[in-house]
Design a protein around this motif. Structure first.
Motif, PDB file in Angstrom:
ATOM      1  N   VAL A   1       0.245 -14.071   5.702  1.00  0.00           N
ATOM      2  CA  VAL A   1       1.181 -13.600   6.843  1.00  0.00           C
ATOM      3  C   VAL A   1       1.311 -11.861   6.302  1.00  0.00           C
ATOM      4  O   VAL A   1       1.304 -10.951   7.035  1.00  0.00           O
ATOM      5  N   PRO A   2       1.799 -11.753   4.790  1.00  0.00           N
ATOM      6  CA  PRO A   2       2.195 -10.418   4.503  1.00  0.00           C
ATOM      7  C   PRO A   2       0.979  -9.551   3.937  1.00  0.00           C
ATOM      8  O   PRO A   2       1.429  -8.229   3.826  1.00  0.00           O
ATOM      9  N   LEU A   3      -0.230  -9.871   4.132  1.00  0.00           N
ATOM     10  CA  LEU A   3      -1.111  -9.513   3.390  1.00  0.00           C
ATOM     11  C   LEU A   3      -1.602  -8.104   4.202  1.00  0.00           C
ATOM     12  O   LEU A   3      -1.906  -6.935   3.542  1.00  0.00           O
ATOM     13  N   ILE A   4      -1.606  -8.083   5.608  1.00  0.00           N
ATOM     14  CA  ILE A   4      -2.040  -6.917   6.128  1.00  0.00           C
ATOM     15  C   ILE A   4      -1.108  -5.822   5.836  1.00  0.00           C
ATOM     16  O   ILE A   4      -1.103  -4.806   5.703  1.00  0.00           O
ATOM     17  N   GLY A   5       0.436  -6.292   6.166  1.00  0.00           N
ATOM     18  CA  GLY A   5       1.363  -5.342   5.899  1.00  0.00           C
ATOM     19  C   GLY A   5       1.310  -4.687   4.515  1.00  0.00           C
ATOM     20  O   GLY A   5       1.569  -3.566   4.241  1.00  0.00           O
TER      21      GLY A   5
ATOM     22  N   TRP B   1       8.756 -12.052  -0.433  1.00  0.00           N
ATOM     23  CA  TRP B   1       8.347 -12.958   0.838  1.00  0.00           C
ATOM     24  C   TRP B   1       8.268 -14.412   0.650  1.00  0.00           C
ATOM     25  O   TRP B   1       8.640 -15.143   1.625  1.00  0.00           O
ATOM     26  N   PHE B   2       7.775 -14.995  -0.541  1.00  0.00           N
ATOM     27  CA  PHE B   2       7.778 -16.325  -0.791  1.00  0.00           C
ATOM     28  C   PHE B   2       9.376 -16.822  -0.767  1.00  0.00           C
ATOM     29  O   PHE B   2       9.334 -17.821   0.065  1.00  0.00           O
ATOM     30  N   VAL B   3      10.246 -16.351  -1.271  1.00  0.00           N
ATOM     31  CA  VAL B   3      11.632 -16.613  -1.190  1.00  0.00           C
ATOM     32  C   VAL B   3      12.226 -16.612   0.046  1.00  0.00           C
ATOM     33  O   VAL B   3      12.683 -17.471   0.569  1.00  0.00           O
ATOM     34  N   ALA B   4      12.001 -15.538   0.597  1.00  0.00           N
ATOM     35  CA  ALA B   4      12.697 -15.430   2.065  1.00  0.00           C
ATOM     36  C   ALA B   4      12.030 -16.268   2.987  1.00  0.00           C
ATOM     37  O   ALA B   4      12.505 -16.789   3.851  1.00  0.00           O
ATOM     38  N   PHE B   5      10.682 -16.425   3.095  1.00  0.00           N
ATOM     39  CA  PHE B   5      10.119 -17.294   3.830  1.00  0.00           C
ATOM     40  C   PHE B   5      10.462 -18.863   3.665  1.00  0.00           C
ATOM     41  O   PHE B   5      10.898 -19.760   4.537  1.00  0.00           O
TER      42      PHE B   5
END
Length: 261
Positions: free
Chosen positions: A60-64, A93-97
């Protein structure tokens, strides 16, 4: 589709007092206890949820991040600074997700802490951790040697080294950042990966499946996603690296499961 009913339960083979028998994890109380979804969810759905969690965490975060990286590179920032910043954001992002997912399932702060098993390790835990690290690293070294020296002969292919992580190449080109990179791995990368893959993914699998498949599946998923970080396109070299990572991940998964911490 990611939800499961919070509840209480016991790990496989745990005693009423909360102590563990050999090879089994101690009693875990609170939401998401091992086995809580047995009879309520199929193993295929459990595996599907685990894969979806990993895919969301990884891709999910790759594009951003790719767009942000292109902008920062265009502004002339040093490569090392850009890569460090993007890496921090990825693991944040790992932690937040992971935390969002548990809150989405209705767990409050105390339930999340119970789900992860966050507590100060006992002296027994510390001893087990050190022993596991030793066995894990020795085993990984043996497996790596077999993969490099023996397997190519058996397959009749040319010997090759395991694929290297792209970060290692950066360190080799900048020896002065070696100690900082080691600290970064222990203080940022390791905790973030373990929160996501052990705290969320392995625990979610264990809500339905038993000890062995839970640890094996979570370890396989964690090892496999490292493909995106390897600086090689040789499938044999990549397979070697993933195998070694899988072996070490089994050790980490076992010690987490055994101590419940």
């Amino acid at each position: 589709p990611l939800t499961g009913n919070p509840g209480t339960g016991h790990a496989d083979g745990a005693t009423a007092s909360g102590t563990a028998t050999a090879g089994q994890s101690p009693e875990r109380k609170g939401p998401g206890a091992p086995g809580i979804l047995r009879g309520k969810e199929s193993p295929f759905r459990t595996l599907g949820v685990a894969i979806l969690l990993v895919a969301t965490a990884m891709f999910v975060p790759l594009i951003g991040l790719a767009v942000l990286g292109a902008v920062l590179f265009a502004l002339g920032l040093p490569d090392t600074v850009v890569l460090l910043g993007l890496t921090i954001l990825q693991f944040a992002w790992f932690v937040a997700f992971g935390l969002w997912y548990l809150r989405y399932r209705g767990y409050d702060r105390d339930s999340v802490r119970s789900y992860f098993g966050v507590e100060m390790p006992s002296l027994r835990d510390i001893g087990l951790i050190i022993l596991t690290w030793f066995v894990m690293l020795v085993t990984a070294a043996i497996v790596g040697t077999v993969l490099v020296e023996v397997v190519p002969d058996l397959l009749g292919v040319e010997q090759t080294e395991p694929a290297e992580n792209s970060v290692n190449q950066i360190i080799e080109g900048n020896p002065g950042i070696g100690l900082g990179a080691m600290a970064f791995m222990f203080l940022v990368v390791g905790p973030a990966e373990e929160i996501m893959f052990r705290g969320v993914v392995q625990n979610r699998i264990r809500e339905r499946l038993s000890f062995l498949p839970g640890v094996v599946l979570a370890s396989f998923l964690l090892a496999s996603v490292h493909v995106v970080a390897l600086a090689s396109t040789d499938p044999v070299a990549i397979s070697m690296t993933i195998t070694v990572l899988f072996v070490t991940s089994l050790g980490l998964g076992w010690i987490y499961e055994y101590t419940g911490n």
